[in-house]
Motif scaffolding. Structure first.
Motif, PDB file in Angstrom:
ATOM      1  N   TRP A  37      39.435  46.249  45.579  1.00 27.02           N
ATOM      2  CA  TRP A  37      39.875  46.972  44.386  1.00 27.02           C
ATOM      3  C   TRP A  37      39.362  46.358  43.096  1.00 27.02           C
ATOM      4  O   TRP A  37      38.990  47.074  42.170  1.00 27.02           O
ATOM      5  CB  TRP A  37      41.399  47.096  44.363  1.00 27.02           C
TER       6      TRP A  37
ATOM      7  N   SER B 149      37.237  48.359  40.473  1.00 31.51           N
ATOM      8  CA  SER B 149      37.751  48.616  39.134  1.00 31.51           C
ATOM      9  C   SER B 149      36.883  47.973  38.054  1.00 31.51           C
ATOM     10  O   SER B 149      36.831  48.456  36.932  1.00 31.51           O
ATOM     11  CB  SER B 149      39.216  48.175  39.012  1.00 31.51           C
TER      12      SER B 149
ATOM     13  N   TRP C 251      35.945  48.185  53.030  1.00 41.59           N
ATOM     14  CA  TRP C 251      37.199  47.445  52.956  1.00 41.59           C
ATOM     15  C   TRP C 251      37.338  46.499  54.150  1.00 41.59           C
ATOM     16  O   TRP C 251      37.710  45.336  54.008  1.00 41.59           O
ATOM     17  CB  TRP C 251      38.379  48.427  52.895  1.00 41.59           C
TER      18      TRP C 251
END
Lengths: 218, 119
Positions: free
Chosen positions: A208, A212, B46
């Motif tokens: 993330w 971001s 991920w």
């Protein structure tokens, strides 16, 4: 270089396994069939203290849980090569941290049909070295001075520190840094599940953060 | 020399089979999931991050909080060796070989000096 490191690390396992009461056959074969040092070490150490069968299997399994996300991230490289894809369940049995990291780094720039041969060749060389190292360690058990044994064991983590120090992708670098910081902290709270928590927390945070910040090298 | 494992050799081979299967399930699980997700997708990225996070956690734990033989070496030796490795790694333009050999070399010298009572 990876070959030398695998052999040296397995010398350490070979001598540990003998001290734990393993026979020569089981010691050497475990290198080929488990093929992951933390799992093998858990196997030998739990056996040495006479742990119940199920506890031994569970501890070794947990120690090698990292292979799940590793095999997941490696396989897409072989997806478009039908010959390699057919053998995917065998390919992952050959995977080690070493062959995973090197194939992830060099695989994408290889032609599709060259990736699996690269991976298999590398894996066989590493496994041969690992088997030889295991056998050697089994025979040397108890004869090496302490500082040599300790250095052989220290070689493995240092190899991976500097192998990963060369990782370029920003999300990978972030995951490595966060994981390295969290690892010892979380281990003190939960030695059994610590690695899983760390992997998920560090991986998610890195993923993330990378997205971001944006505009990176992806 | 009596070998404590020999009494249960059959049991030990069986145990090896069980442990091998128990560790292989993770690899196979990765394959099964990989077939169902997009290779260039977010989920795949991920998982790659999770793998790096787990490996980094494992390695830093081995260096900082080891068990077994490394636990008998002083933390300061391991850290000094690691630091020396990083200095060499940077000095040689991010080349891993001098970094790794430097770290292990420094560690070996420190361990040998301690074993012989010099430091």
């Amino acid at each position: 270089m990876p070959v030398f490191v695998v052999a040296a690390a397995m010398v350490g396992f070979g001598s540990l396994a003998r001290d734990s009461g393993f026979g020569f056959g089981v010691t050497v074969i475990s290198t080929a069939t488990v093929w992951g040092l933390p799992g093998q070490v858990a196997f030998a150490e739990m056996f040495a203290i006479g742990a119940p069968v199920l506890a031994i299997a569970l501890a070794s399994s947990m120690a090698n849980l990292r292979f799940l996300p590793m095999s997941l991230s490696l396989l897409p490289l072989f997806r478009d090569d039908p010959a390699a894809w057919r053998w995917r369940y065998l390919l992952v049995a050959l995977m080690s941290v070493n062959t995973w990291a090197l194939t992830l780094r060099h695989g994408p720039s290889l032609p599709l049909d060259q990736r699996a041969p690269y991976f298999i060749g590398l894996s066989f060389v590493c496994m041969t070295a690992g088997l030889a190292g295991t056998a050697l360690g089994y025979h040397l058990a108890g004869t090496l001075p302490f500082f040599i044994t300790a250095s052989l064991i220290f070689l493995n983590p240092m190899y991976f520190v500097f192998l990963f120090a060369g990782v370029r992708h920003r999300n990978g670098v972030l995951a490595l840094i966060i994981g390295a910081i969290l690892g010892p902290l979380v281990h003190q709270i939960s030695p059994d599940w610590g690695l899983v928590f760390c992997g998920v927390i560090a991986g998610t945070a890195a993923y993330w953060l990378d997205r971001s910040i944006g505009g990176g090298d992806e | 020399m009596s070998d404590p494992g020999s009494a249960s050799v059959v049991g030990l081979w069986g145990l090896l089979l069980l442990v091998s299967a128990a560790t292989y399930v993770w690899r196979a699980g990765g394959v099964a999931i990989a077939a169902r997700i997009s290779p260039d997708g977010r989920l795949s990225q991920w998982f790659s991050c999770v793998a790096y996070g787990m490996l980094a956690a494992l390695i830093s734990r081995i260096v900082l909080l080891p068990v077994g033989i490394l636990a008998e070496t002083p933390l300061v030796d391991r850290l000094v060796a690691l630091g020396a490795g990083f200095v060499l790694f940077c000095a040689f333009r991010r080349n891993m070989v001098p970094g790794m050999l430097g770290a292990v070399g420094v560690f070996t010298v420190l361990a040998a000096l301690r074993e012989n009572g010099i430091i």
